[in-house]
Design a protein around this motif. Structure first.
Motif, PDB file in Angstrom:
ATOM      1  N   LEU B 285       0.419  -1.554  -0.532  1.00  0.00           N
ATOM      2  CA  LEU B 285      -0.211  -0.158   0.307  1.00  0.00           C
ATOM      3  C   LEU B 285       0.707   0.953  -0.037  1.00  0.00           C
ATOM      4  O   LEU B 285       1.606   1.699   0.548  1.00  0.00           O
ATOM      5  CB  LEU B 285      -1.077   0.168   1.521  1.00  0.00           C
ATOM      6  N   GLN B 286       0.793   2.085  -0.757  1.00  0.00           N
ATOM      7  CA  GLN B 286       1.521   2.981  -0.884  1.00  0.00           C
ATOM      8  C   GLN B 286       0.778   4.797  -1.658  1.00  0.00           C
ATOM      9  O   GLN B 286       0.297   4.554  -2.444  1.00  0.00           O
ATOM     10  CB  GLN B 286       2.485   3.345  -2.143  1.00  0.00           C
ATOM     11  N   ASP B 287       0.672   5.492  -0.483  1.00  0.00           N
ATOM     12  CA  ASP B 287       0.210   6.672  -1.164  1.00  0.00           C
ATOM     13  C   ASP B 287      -1.436   6.245  -0.633  1.00  0.00           C
ATOM     14  O   ASP B 287      -1.906   6.944  -2.395  1.00  0.00           O
ATOM     15  CB  ASP B 287       0.408   7.308  -2.274  1.00  0.00           C
ATOM     16  N   GLY B 288      -1.775   5.360  -0.023  1.00  0.00           N
ATOM     17  CA  GLY B 288      -3.204   5.282  -0.122  1.00  0.00           C
ATOM     18  C   GLY B 288      -3.322   4.322  -1.613  1.00  0.00           C
ATOM     19  O   GLY B 288      -4.963   3.573  -1.815  1.00  0.00           O
ATOM     20  N   GLY B 575     -15.715  -4.104  15.349  1.00  0.00           N
ATOM     21  CA  GLY B 575     -16.356  -3.128  14.720  1.00  0.00           C
ATOM     22  C   GLY B 575     -15.766  -2.300  13.492  1.00  0.00           C
ATOM     23  O   GLY B 575     -14.389  -2.150  13.759  1.00  0.00           O
ATOM     24  N   ARG B 576     -15.843  -1.068  12.256  1.00  0.00           N
ATOM     25  CA  ARG B 576     -15.573  -1.134  11.839  1.00  0.00           C
ATOM     26  C   ARG B 576     -14.459   0.322  12.618  1.00  0.00           C
ATOM     27  O   ARG B 576     -13.370   0.735  11.890  1.00  0.00           O
ATOM     28  CB  ARG B 576     -16.573  -0.093  10.685  1.00  0.00           C
ATOM     29  N   ALA B 577     -14.638   1.073  13.221  1.00  0.00           N
ATOM     30  CA  ALA B 577     -14.244   1.902  13.472  1.00  0.00           C
ATOM     31  C   ALA B 577     -12.746   1.233  14.704  1.00  0.00           C
ATOM     32  O   ALA B 577     -11.495   1.748  14.126  1.00  0.00           O
ATOM     33  CB  ALA B 577     -15.037   3.057  14.398  1.00  0.00           C
ATOM     34  N   SER B 578     -12.874   0.533  14.466  1.00  0.00           N
ATOM     35  CA  SER B 578     -11.725  -0.470  15.784  1.00  0.00           C
ATOM     36  C   SER B 578     -10.459  -1.160  14.799  1.00  0.00           C
ATOM     37  O   SER B 578      -9.207  -0.398  14.540  1.00  0.00           O
ATOM     38  CB  SER B 578     -12.221  -1.342  16.903  1.00  0.00           C
ATOM     39  N   VAL B 579     -11.294  -1.539  13.397  1.00  0.00           N
ATOM     40  CA  VAL B 579     -10.179  -1.833  12.346  1.00  0.00           C
ATOM     41  C   VAL B 579      -9.198  -0.771  11.943  1.00  0.00           C
ATOM     42  O   VAL B 579      -8.367  -0.724  11.602  1.00  0.00           O
ATOM     43  CB  VAL B 579     -10.952  -2.937  11.788  1.00  0.00           C
ATOM     44  N   GLU B 580     -10.489   0.354  11.622  1.00  0.00           N
ATOM     45  CA  GLU B 580      -9.910   1.645  11.156  1.00  0.00           C
ATOM     46  C   GLU B 580      -8.596   2.225  11.566  1.00  0.00           C
ATOM     47  O   GLU B 580      -8.343   2.934  11.359  1.00  0.00           O
ATOM     48  CB  GLU B 580     -10.969   2.378   9.864  1.00  0.00           C
ATOM     49  N   ALA B 581      -9.251   2.040  12.966  1.00  0.00           N
ATOM     50  CA  ALA B 581      -7.485   2.426  14.042  1.00  0.00           C
ATOM     51  C   ALA B 581      -6.726   2.155  14.265  1.00  0.00           C
ATOM     52  O   ALA B 581      -5.573   3.117  13.507  1.00  0.00           O
ATOM     53  CB  ALA B 581      -8.670   2.954  15.115  1.00  0.00           C
ATOM     54  N   MET B 582      -7.292   0.409  13.738  1.00  0.00           N
ATOM     55  CA  MET B 582      -5.622   0.228  13.919  1.00  0.00           C
ATOM     56  C   MET B 582      -4.517  -0.030  12.476  1.00  0.00           C
ATOM     57  O   MET B 582      -3.880   0.622  13.391  1.00  0.00           O
ATOM     58  CB  MET B 582      -5.875  -1.147  14.133  1.00  0.00           C
ATOM     59  N   LEU B 583      -5.438   0.032  11.663  1.00  0.00           N
ATOM     60  CA  LEU B 583      -4.794   0.153  10.159  1.00  0.00           C
ATOM     61  C   LEU B 583      -4.174   1.424  10.039  1.00  0.00           C
ATOM     62  O   LEU B 583      -3.582   1.740   9.712  1.00  0.00           O
ATOM     63  CB  LEU B 583      -5.832   0.021   9.472  1.00  0.00           C
ATOM     64  N   ALA B 584      -4.699   2.571  10.996  1.00  0.00           N
ATOM     65  CA  ALA B 584      -3.964   3.941  10.679  1.00  0.00           C
ATOM     66  C   ALA B 584      -2.881   4.692  12.124  1.00  0.00           C
ATOM     67  O   ALA B 584      -2.081   4.035  11.469  1.00  0.00           O
ATOM     68  CB  ALA B 584      -5.375   5.044  11.212  1.00  0.00           C
ATOM     69  N   SER B 585      -3.218   3.367  13.211  1.00  0.00           N
ATOM     70  CA  SER B 585      -2.097   3.832  14.069  1.00  0.00           C
ATOM     71  C   SER B 585      -1.356   3.176  14.090  1.00  0.00           C
ATOM     72  O   SER B 585      -0.129   2.903  14.592  1.00  0.00           O
ATOM     73  CB  SER B 585      -2.940   4.205  15.591  1.00  0.00           C
ATOM     74  N   ALA B 586      -1.052   1.762  13.306  1.00  0.00           N
ATOM     75  CA  ALA B 586       0.103   0.561  13.780  1.00  0.00           C
ATOM     76  C   ALA B 586      -0.072   0.435  11.982  1.00  0.00           C
ATOM     77  O   ALA B 586      -0.471   0.654  11.269  1.00  0.00           O
ATOM     78  CB  ALA B 586      -0.514  -0.744  14.190  1.00  0.00           C
TER      79      ALA B 586
END
Lengths: 171, 899
Positions: B285-288, B575-586
Motif C-alpha cells: 500500500l503506497q499513497d493509498g 467494529g469498523r471503527a476499531s479496525v480502521e483505527a488499528m490500520l491507521a495507527s500501526a
C-alpha cells in the motif's frame, strides 16, 4: 568358395528384379485409408464438431500426449474447450481412435509430420479439426444419445419413445 | 459369530447382518444397486441374487436376494452358481434396456456404479429391440444436475432424501415403468444435504452441477485427503484438482466423523479457491494505492516493520491451521499473540473448552450423536451452523422407535419393514432456540425464547434431573411442564446427548448445556456436544491466545508498532471503527488467501494458500485433530502462511522460526510447547512417512495428458513438482495399493470405479476404515474430580419498550466467510434482513419487506423486515455474515424503528 559364388549369383539375379522402393518424395507410396498417420478431429454430417470431450482418448493414450477440457454449449452440446495433441510424443498407436465413442478422433494416412522445431508439433484444436466426417460419413452421436440438444428434444433420438407424461396413470 | 459357506468356503460372519453386507465385508464381489450401508435393504433391484442351499447335500438350491437374507449360522450360498450368474445378467439387461447411449457425455462416466456392475455381470449387448423410454428433466438449482433418462429405479435417492435426510421435495411420481424421481415442479432442492444424491445415485441421474462447469473425469483429478473448512465439524473430504483449479469435493468416509455424507456447504463451497477474489501476488500500500509487487520487494519492506526494535503483535485466525497459528505465536511470542476471534465467540470457545476438559462430561463424535436416543438442543440452529450434526440428530430421533421395532425381531438392516413398524414415529428431541429451525419438524417439542430464557430452561432441566443443582425461580407453567417432559425423556434414555454451541452467542446457554450434561451424570458417557463458529476455532482455543479486544486496546494505547494479521478479516470480528483505527495507527502486515477488506487496508499483504494449497491440522468441535493435505501447487506467488512467516522472520533477522521449515517441524514444536497437543506429532503421518518405501500418489495410474498439458507453453515437459512437506506425491508414481486410512487420496478398487468402492477400504461394511479412522482426539475430560454446578442463572428476559434483543441467525449458505463467495453457494444465500415476530412488526407498524433501522455498536443499519412467525417476541434476528452488518458482537440490545 562355393558359397561366395552362390552369393555373387544371387546378387546378379536381383539386378533383374522389379524394385520395391519408390522415389520418395517425388513419388508417393500408396497407403490404405486405415493407415495410422496424423490425427484429425472430424465433424458430424451436420457440420458440427463430433468431439464431446469425454476424455477417453486421453485416458487411452499410452504416452499421455492428449490434453483437453470439456465444455458445454448453451444448447446442451458438449465440446472440447481446447484439444491439444503433442505429436512430438505421439506414437501413432491408434488407441485414441479405438477409444473414441463418437468417431471424432481419427488417424489419417498423412505421415509427413517432420519439423525442425519440436514446438511446432504441438497441435491445437484449430489445427486438428477438419471440415468433414472422415472415415465414418453417416454417424452423428447426438442422434443416438439420450441427451437433449438444440434441434433434438428428449425422446427424439433414434430408437427412443416420446417423453413420458409423468402425471398420467394410464398403462 | 456365525459361519456361512460361500461357494463352499467358510466365513466367520455377524448373524445380525445380511448376506450382501457380509459378502462385501469379506471382499467378495457381488453386484447390488438398491442397498446402501447407511440406508439398509429393501430388495427392490433384485441384483444381488445368490443361490442358497439347504445343506451340503442340496444340489438344486434356490435363488434368494442376498440383501434380504440374514447371514444365519450354517447358511450355504453360491455367488458363482450358473443360475445366479444368469439371473443377475438378466436383471442388469432389464435395467439397461432403457438406459440412454450417454456415457461419453455423462458426468458419472468412469465412476459409475451402473457401469461397474454391468461389467461385473458381463452384460454387453441390448437385446430389447423396441424404443427407449424417455423423460424430461428438471432444473434442480445450482448444485444438482438432473438427467432422468439414466434412472434404473433403485429408489435410493428418495430413500436417502426423504427417509434419511428428512427432505420433503423429492419424490417418486407416476407408476409402472414410468416412475419418475424429481420435484413436483422445477426448483432448487430445499434440503441442505441434497449434494449427497451425487454419491447416492448409482448412475448419472443426479450429478454435481459445479463440476459440470469445469468437467474432469475422476481419473484425471489430482486428489488428496482434505478436511472441510466451512464449519467446526471437520468433515473429511477428498478435494480434486485439474489444470490448477479446484474442481470438486467428494466425501471421504470417516466412521467417527461424517460417515457417508457431506452437507451442501461443504460439497459446493469450494468455489472460493478458484475465485477472482484470490490474492495471488504480494501487495504494497503506497499513497493509498495498493499495487502488486514481487515477494522479494514485499519482504524487504516488511523486514523494516518486523525488526528487532519494533514492537510486534500477531493476530491469529480460527480459519487458519494450527500450524500457521502456532508459527505466528512463535514469531511474536505467546504474550503478543491474539486469537483474532470475535470477542464474544472467543469467550464462548474458551468456556466450551473449559467445560469439555473439566469433569463429568464427554463430547461425542458425530457417529455417537447418531446413536443417541434422546437429544436436547439448546440455543443452536444446528442445520445452519453445523449441518452434518443436524443430519446426525435426524438419525438419533429414529433410535428409540427403531429399538422398539427391533423387539419384533426385525433385523436392523431391513429398512422397509422397520419403516412400516416405525410409521414416522420420532424419539425424543427437544429444541430450545430464539427462532424456528429446520430441525423443528423432527422435534418432539420446541421451545422459543430469548437466549437467557433458553438457558433458564436448560438450568431448570438440570435441576429436574438432579436435585443438588441450583433451582430456577419464576418459570411459567408451560415452561415447568416442558422441563418435566425434557428431564423425563433424558432420564429414560440410555444415551442422551445435549447439543449447544456458540450459535446464539450466549454464555449462559453454554453453561446451561454443561449443567444438564453434568446433571445427567454417568461420567464417561458422551453426552455434551458443542459447536463453534469456524473450522479451527477449537484448535485456536487450545493455543491459549490472548483476547482480540486486548490487541486493539494495545494498538490504541500506542504500545504496538506492527501487527501481523494471519488469514483473518478483522472487519468480521470487531467494529469498523476499531479496525480502521488499528490500520491507521500501526503498520499492518496481512497474510491471507483472498483480498478481504483487511488485506485492502494492510500496508503489506502476502498471498497464502487455501486449504487446498497448503497442509495443516485443524481441530474440530469434538477436539479431533485432523490433517489436511495439499491438493495442488498454486499459481502465482501463493505460499502457505507458515512459509511466509518463516521468510518474514528471516528477512527481518529474527531467529524465532529458525529450524521450523515445515508443518512437521511446527507440529513437533507445538507438541512440546502446548500440553494439549502432546502426542499429536507422533500420530500424524509426516513428510518422512513412506508405505513400502514409497510415497502415496495423488494422481491415479490412469491420469492423462502429462506430455500435452503444458505443451502449448513449452513442448519440453517440466519436472513434476516435488512435495517435501508430505508423504504424498504430485505424480501417479508411488505406492499403487490402498494407503493407510489418513492418506486415502481416492476411493477406487479394481472393478469398482465408483465411490461404492469404499467397501473395499473398510474393515467391515459400514464400520471403521481398515487400520482405524483418522484423527486424534485432543480433548478428553479429566478422569476424576467432582463436577461443580454453576449457580449463575440469568434472570428471565424482559422486553423494554421500543427496544429489541438482536440475536444472530445463521445460514448454511452465506454465513461462512469462505464458502459464501463460491458462485453456487452465493446463489442460495439469502439477502440481509431483520427478522421480527408478527406481533412486534405490528407494534412497529412495519410490513414484510419494509425497512427498519437498528442501532448497533454506534452504527445505524437499515434492513428489510422479515416477518417470522417462529420468532420470539421482543427479539430481532439478523443474518450472520450477510450484508453490511459485520463485526458486531451479538446478542445486543438495540433500538429499532420503522424507516
Amino acid at each position: 568358395m562355393l558359397s561366395m559364388l552362390r552369393t555373387i549369383w544371387t546378387v546378379l539375379l536381383h539386378l533383374f528384379r522389379r524394385p520395391i522402393t519408390v522415389q520418395y518424395p517425388e513419388e508417393k507410396p500408396y497407403l490404405p485409408p486405415r493407415y495410422r498417420g496424423r490425427i484429425i478431429l472430424s465433424r458430424d454430417p451436420d457440420g458440427d464438431e463430433r468431439c464431446v470431450g469425454c476424455y477417453l482418448c486421453s485416458a487411452a493414450c499410452p504416452v499421455d500426449c492428449i490434453a483437453l477440457q470439456a465444455g458445454e454449449r448453451p444448447d446442451g452440446r458438449r465440446y472440447p474447450e481446447f484439444f491439444r495433441i503433442n505429436f512430438s510424443r505421439c506414437i501413432f498407436c491408434g488407441l485414441c481412435e479405438e477409444a473414441c465413442p463418437t468417431y471424432a478422433i481419427q488417424l489419417t494416412p498423412d505421415f509427413e509430420l517432420c519439423d525442425y522445431n519440436r514446438q511446432n508439433l504441438v497441435y491445437e484444436k484449430e489445427d486438428l479439426l477438419i471440415n468433414g466426417p472422415g472415415k465414418y460419413p453417416g454417424y452423428n452421436f447426438y442422434r443416438v444419445a439420450g441427451l437433449a440438444v438444440s434441434g433434438k428434444e428428449k425422446g427424439a433420438s433414434e430408437n427412443e419413445d416420446k417423453p413420458v407424461d409423468v402425471k398420467s396413470l394410464l398403462p | 459369530m456365525a459361519t456361512i459357506y460361500v461357494d463352499d468356503r467358510p466365513y466367520e460372519v455377524d448373524p445380525a447382518k445380511n448376506l450382501l453386507e457380509e459378502c462385501l465385508s469379506k471382499g467378495l464381489d457381488l453386484p447390488y444397486f438398491c442397498w446402501h450401508p447407511a440406508l439398509g435393504s429393501v430388495g427392490a433391484c433384485r441384483q444381488c441374487a445368490v443361490k442358497q442351499y439347504r445343506d451340503e447335500n442340496d444340489q438344486r438350491g434356490r435363488i434368494v436376494m442376498a440383501c434380504m437374507t440374514p447371514a444365519m449360522d450354517g447358511a450355504r450360498i453360491s455367488i458363482r452358481d450358473k443360475d445366479a450368474v444368469q439371473f443377475r445378467a438378466g436383471i442388469i439387461e432389464l435395467l439397461m434396456s432403457n438406459h440412454p447411449h450417454d456415457c461419453p457425455v455423462c458426468d458419472e462416466g468412469g465412476e459409475c456404479h451402473l457401469q461397474d456392475m454391468t461389467v461385473m455381470t458381463g452384460h454387453n449387448y441390448r437385446g430389447y429391440r423396441f424404443g427407449k423410454r424417455t423423460f424430461t428433466n428438471q432444473q434442480l438449482g445450482p448444485f444438482i444436475n438432473h438427467e432422468m433418462n439414466r434412472c434404473i429405479t433403485c429408489y435410493r435417492c428418495v430413500r436417502y432424501y426423504r427417509d434419511y435426510a428428512g427432505g420433503k421435495d423429492l419424490d417418486a411420481f407416476a407408476s409402472h415403468n414410468h416412475v419418475y424421481f424429481g420435484r413436483h415442479e422445477d426448483g432448487a432442492l430445499e434440503n441442505e444435504f441434497s449434494g449427497n444424491l451425487v454419491e447416492i445415485c448409482p448412475t448419472g441421474v443426479f450429478t454435481d452441477k459445479t463440476l459440470k462447469q469445469h468437467y474432469t473425469r475422476k481419473w484425471d483429478l489430482q486428489t488428496a485427503p482434505s478436511v472441510c473448512a466451512h464449519c467446526s465439524l471437520g468433515c473429511n473430504t477428498i478435494a480434486g484438482e485439474r489444470y490448477g483449479q479446484l474442481r470438486r469435493i467428494l466425501n471421504r468416509y470417516n466412521a467417527q466423523v461424517n460417515g457417508y455424507f457431506l452437507c451442501d456447504r461443504g460439497r459446493f463451497g469450494y468455489g472460493f479457491v478458484n475465485g477472482d477474489r484470490r490474492l495471488r501476488q504480494p501487495r504494497l500500500l503506497q499513497d493509498g494505492e495498493s499495487r502488486p509487487v514481487s515477494g522479494a520487494e514485499a519482504l524487504k519492506r516488511t523486514a523494516l516493520l518486523l525488526g528487532r526494535q519494533s514492537r510486534v503483535i500477531g493476530i491469529g485466525s480460527p480459519r487458519a491451521s494450527v500450524e500457521a497459528n502456532f508459527a505466528l505465536r512463535t514469531l511474536v511470542g505467546s504474550r503478543n499473540f491474539f486469537s483474532g476471534m470475535a470477542p464474544g465467540e472467543e469467550h464462548l470457545v474458551a468456556r466450551m473448552l473449559h467445560v469439555l476438559r473439566g469433569a463429568g462430561v464427554r463430547t461425542p463424535s458425530l457417529c455417537e450423536v447418531e446413536s443417541a436416543d434422546a437429544v436436547l438442543v439448546l440455543g443452536e440452529d444446528v442445520t445452519q451452523t453445523a449441518p452434518l450434526l443436524a443430519l446426525a440428530i435426524r438419525q438419533a430421533v429414529k433410535q428409540a422407535p427403531r429399538r422398539q421395532a427391533m423387539q419384533l425381531r426385525i433385523p436392523r438392516w431391513d429398512d422397509a419393514a422397520l419403516n412400516e413398524v416405525m410409521q414416522q414415529q420420532k424419539g425424543p428431541l427437544y429444541i430450545a432456540t430464539p427462532a424456528g429451525t429446520r430441525l423443528d419438524e423432527a422435534a418432539t417439542q420446541c421451545f422459543r425464547g430469548a437466549p437467557d430464557d433458553v438457558a433458564r430452561l436448560g438450568f431448570a432441566v438440570a435441576r429436574a434431573l438432579d436435585a443438588t443443582a441450583p433451582p430456577v425461580r419464576g418459570l411459567s407453567r408451560e415452561e415447568r411442564a416442558a422441563v418435566q417432559a425434557i428431564a423425563g425423556a433424558l432420564r429414560k434414555a440410555e444415551r442422551p446427548v445435549v447439543v449447544s454451541g456458540s450459535g446464539c452467542g450466549s454464555e449462559a446457554v453454554v453453561d446451561a448445556a454443561a449443567q444438564v450434561a453434568r446433571a445427567l451424570g454417568g461420567a464417561g458417557t458422551a453426552n455434551l456436544c458443542f459447536t463453534a463458529a469456524e473450522c479451527n476455532s477449537f484448535g485456536l482455543g487450545l493455543l491459549n491466545a490472548m483476547g482480540t479486544a486486548e490487541a486493539f486496546q494495545r494498538v490504541a494505547d500506542g504500545l504496538v508498532d506492527t501487527v501481523v494479521v494471519l488469514e483473518n478479516d478483522l472487519y468480521r470480528r470487531v467494529g469498523r471503527a476499531s479496525v480502521e483505527a488499528m490500520l491507521a495507527s500501526a503498520h499492518v502486515v496481512a497474510i491471507d488467501h483472498s483480498a478481504t477488506d483487511t488485506v485492502a487496508g494492510a500496508e503489506v499483504a502476502f498471498p497464502s494458500g487455501t486449504f487446498a494449497e497448503t497442509e495443516g491440522t485443524m481441530v474440530n468441535n469434538e477436539g479431533r485433530a485432523q490433517r489436511f493435505y495439499q491438493v495442488f501447487v498454486p499459481q502465482g506467488e501463493v505460499k502457505p502462511a507458515w512459509s511466509w512467516l518463516g521468510e518474514l522472520a528471516q528477512a527481518a533477522g529474527r531467529t524465532e522460526l529458525t529450524g521450523l521449515r515445515s508443518p512437521d517441524d511446527l507440529l513437533a514444536a507445538l507438541g512440546r510447547a502446548v500440553a494439549a497437543f502432546e502426542g499429536l506429532p507422533e500420530r500424524v503421518a509426516g513428510a518422512s512417512f513412506r508405505v513400502n518405501g514409497e510415497k502415496v500418489p495423488r494422481l491415479s495410474p490412469r491420469a492423462s495428458g502429462r506430455t500435452a498439458v503444458s505443451a502449448n507453453v513449452n513442448v519440453h515437459e517440466p519436472k513434476p513438482p516435488e512435495d517435501p512437506d508430505s508423504p504424498l506425491a504430485f505424480t501417479m508414481e508411488g505406492y499403487p495399493q490402498q494407503p493407510p486410512s489418513p492418506l486415502i487420496t481416492r476411493f477406487w478398487a479394481p472393478g469398482w470405479n465408483s465411490v461404492q468402492s469404499l467397501n473395499k477400504f473398510q474393515a467391515e461394511v459400514g464400520g471403521a476404515l481398515a487400520g482405524g479412522d483418522p484423527g486424534m482426539r485432543l480433548i478428553e475430560p479429566v478422569a476424576n474430580g467432582a463436577a461443580a454446578y454453576t449457580d449463575e442463572i440469568p434472570p428471565a428476559f424482559r422486553r423494554r419498550a421500543g427496544e429489541f434483543l438482536v440475536v444472530p441467525l445463521h445460514h448454511i449458505f452465506g454465513s461462512d466467510e469462505q464458502s459464501a463467495v463460491a458462485p453456487a453457494v452465493a446463489q442460495r444465500s439469502p439477502g440481509p434482513y431483520a427478522a421480527l415476530s408478527p406481533e412486534d412488526a405490528q407494534t412497529l407498524g412495519v410490513q414484510d419487506g419494509e425497512f427498519v433501522e437498528i442501532e448497533l455498536d454506534g452504527g445505524m443499519f437499515q434492513l428489510p423486515a422479515l416477518l417470522m412467525s417462529s420468532m420470539t417476541v421482543g427479539v430481532l434476528g439478523v443474518p450472520v455474515g450477510i450484508g453490511s452488518l459485520r463485526g458486531v458482537d451479538l446478542p445486543a440490545r438495540s433500538r429499532c424503528r420503522r424507516v
